[in-house]
Design a protein around this motif. Structure first.
Motif, PDB file in Angstrom:
ATOM      1  N   ARG A 129     -62.694 -21.875   1.199  1.00  0.00           N
ATOM      2  CA  ARG A 129     -62.920 -23.668   2.121  1.00  0.00           C
ATOM      3  C   ARG A 129     -61.855 -23.708   3.120  1.00  0.00           C
ATOM      4  O   ARG A 129     -62.681 -24.090   4.305  1.00  0.00           O
ATOM      5  CB  ARG A 129     -63.614 -24.362   1.110  1.00  0.00           C
TER       6      ARG A 129
ATOM      7  N   SER B  85     -69.375 -18.437  12.345  1.00  0.00           N
ATOM      8  CA  SER B  85     -69.075 -20.243  11.859  1.00  0.00           C
ATOM      9  C   SER B  85     -69.991 -21.283  10.749  1.00  0.00           C
ATOM     10  O   SER B  85     -69.804 -21.749   9.828  1.00  0.00           O
ATOM     11  CB  SER B  85     -68.328 -21.244  12.552  1.00  0.00           C
ATOM     12  N   TYR B  86     -71.769 -21.221  11.754  1.00  0.00           N
ATOM     13  CA  TYR B  86     -72.342 -21.546  11.158  1.00  0.00           C
ATOM     14  C   TYR B  86     -72.574 -20.999   9.884  1.00  0.00           C
ATOM     15  O   TYR B  86     -73.014 -21.613   9.078  1.00  0.00           O
ATOM     16  CB  TYR B  86     -73.536 -21.852  12.640  1.00  0.00           C
TER      17      TYR B  86
ATOM     18  N   VAL C 192     -75.673 -29.378   6.027  1.00  0.00           N
ATOM     19  CA  VAL C 192     -74.707 -28.757   7.556  1.00  0.00           C
ATOM     20  C   VAL C 192     -74.313 -29.346   8.734  1.00  0.00           C
ATOM     21  O   VAL C 192     -73.434 -29.301   8.793  1.00  0.00           O
ATOM     22  CB  VAL C 192     -75.394 -27.025   7.631  1.00  0.00           C
TER      23      VAL C 192
ATOM     24  N   ARG D 209     -61.625 -20.426   5.367  1.00  0.00           N
ATOM     25  CA  ARG D 209     -63.065 -20.366   6.049  1.00  0.00           C
ATOM     26  C   ARG D 209     -63.267 -18.794   6.304  1.00  0.00           C
ATOM     27  O   ARG D 209     -63.494 -18.398   7.378  1.00  0.00           O
ATOM     28  CB  ARG D 209     -63.081 -20.682   7.557  1.00  0.00           C
TER      29      ARG D 209
ATOM     30  N   ARG E 290     -68.468 -28.997  12.720  1.00  0.00           N
ATOM     31  CA  ARG E 290     -68.456 -27.954  11.400  1.00  0.00           C
ATOM     32  C   ARG E 290     -66.948 -27.068  10.843  1.00  0.00           C
ATOM     33  O   ARG E 290     -66.746 -27.442  10.046  1.00  0.00           O
ATOM     34  CB  ARG E 290     -69.722 -27.722  11.559  1.00  0.00           C
ATOM     35  N   LYS E 291     -66.390 -26.385  12.349  1.00  0.00           N
ATOM     36  CA  LYS E 291     -65.309 -25.566  12.034  1.00  0.00           C
ATOM     37  C   LYS E 291     -63.803 -26.930  11.323  1.00  0.00           C
ATOM     38  O   LYS E 291     -63.383 -25.499  11.248  1.00  0.00           O
ATOM     39  CB  LYS E 291     -65.388 -25.873  13.602  1.00  0.00           C
TER      40      LYS E 291
ATOM     41  N   GLY F 114     -65.104 -32.109   8.267  1.00  0.00           N
ATOM     42  CA  GLY F 114     -65.561 -32.747   6.906  1.00  0.00           C
ATOM     43  C   GLY F 114     -64.845 -32.719   6.298  1.00  0.00           C
ATOM     44  O   GLY F 114     -63.316 -32.400   6.285  1.00  0.00           O
TER      45      GLY F 114
ATOM     46  N   ASP G  41     -70.914 -21.999   7.196  1.00  0.00           N
ATOM     47  CA  ASP G  41     -70.740 -23.464   6.325  1.00  0.00           C
ATOM     48  C   ASP G  41     -72.410 -23.087   5.658  1.00  0.00           C
ATOM     49  O   ASP G  41     -72.507 -24.609   5.158  1.00  0.00           O
ATOM     50  CB  ASP G  41     -71.484 -24.462   7.454  1.00  0.00           C
TER      51      ASP G  41
END
Length: 238
Positions: free
Chosen positions: A148, A164-165, A190, A151, A127-128, A131, A168
């Motif tokens: 995006r 980070s989560y 996610v 971030r 996720r970090k 993607g 997302d």
């Protein structure tokens, strides 16, 4: 690419076993036996490389994992955004909720299967770093901007602090603005996998996101709750 992990765990035997398993799967692992030692390594890593993720035990001999997580999020610069995977031996869901409220990205109750720990670590790092690359890297909704690529999230130019989560989760909602999503759909978007049993954790994260981006988190205008269903990201402009 080798990812650097920092494991803050006072159980030396468990830490050694987990570190060996993760190293066999391509990770570089450093260890600390208490919270203050872990924070010191995070600020000044022996290798000179900031950890890509922290595995943090809840129960530590000096300060507990919740306080360690809070201090990580209070640091300045990119290190404050380091993903945190919290380990807890307690079965009470409240401990997990508090951990998420403190800024943890995910949790894993003890005892755990090393393969599940590995899967969760990879999911967080994916996720970090990975993607699909979106056609438009910045989402704009009135004064709210979500970059995006960088971030980052800003409201009227002011930066918003999100894990980070949580970033997302916000992107998953914003990309589907106007569409009502269930918790399962959000988590699947996610994580790329089915929702685990502790689905109420998403409500904790949504509360944190609202606190960061809404003018009044108790009267949200952007992220709305659809009772009995889930959430919707409102399209309206400021």
């Amino acid at each position: 690419m080798t990812h650097n992990l920092l494991m803050i765990e006072d159980d030396a035997r468990l830490a050694a076993m987990v570190a060996e398993y993760l190293q066999q799967n391509g990770f570089a692992v450093s260890r600390a036996g208490d919270g203050l030692g872990g924070l010191a390594q995070l600020n000044s890593p022996p290798s000179g490389l900031t950890p890509d993720l922290v595995i943090l035990d809840l129960m530590l001999p000096d300060i507990d994992g919740l306080e360690v997580c809070r201090r990580i999020r209070a640091l300045s610069g990119p290190v404050a955004q380091t993903p945190v995977l919290m380990l807890t031996a307690k079965g009470d869901a409240m401990d997990r909720i508090i951990g998420l409220e403190m800024g943890a990205d995910d949790y894993l109750p003890k005892p755990f299967e090393p393969r599940e720990l590995l899967a969760r670590i990879r999911a967080i790092l994916r996720r970090k770093v990975d993607g699909p690359v979106p056609a438009t890297k910045t989402l704009r909704f009135g004064s709210l901007e979500i970059d995006r690529d960088a971030r980052t999230v800003t409201v009227s130019g002011a930066p918003c602090e999100l894990t980070s989560y949580q970033f997302d989760l916000l992107v998953a909602l914003a990309e589907r603005a106007g569409r009502v999503l269930t918790r399962d759909q959000i988590m699947e978007a996610v994580r790329g996998r089915e929702l685990d049993a502790f689905d109420r954790s998403i409500d904790v994260h949504m509360g944190r996101i609202r606190a960061a981006i809404e003018a009044d988190a108790k009267d949200p205008k952007r992220i709305l709750t659809v009772r009995g269903v889930g959430y919707v990201f409102a399209r309206q402009q400021d």
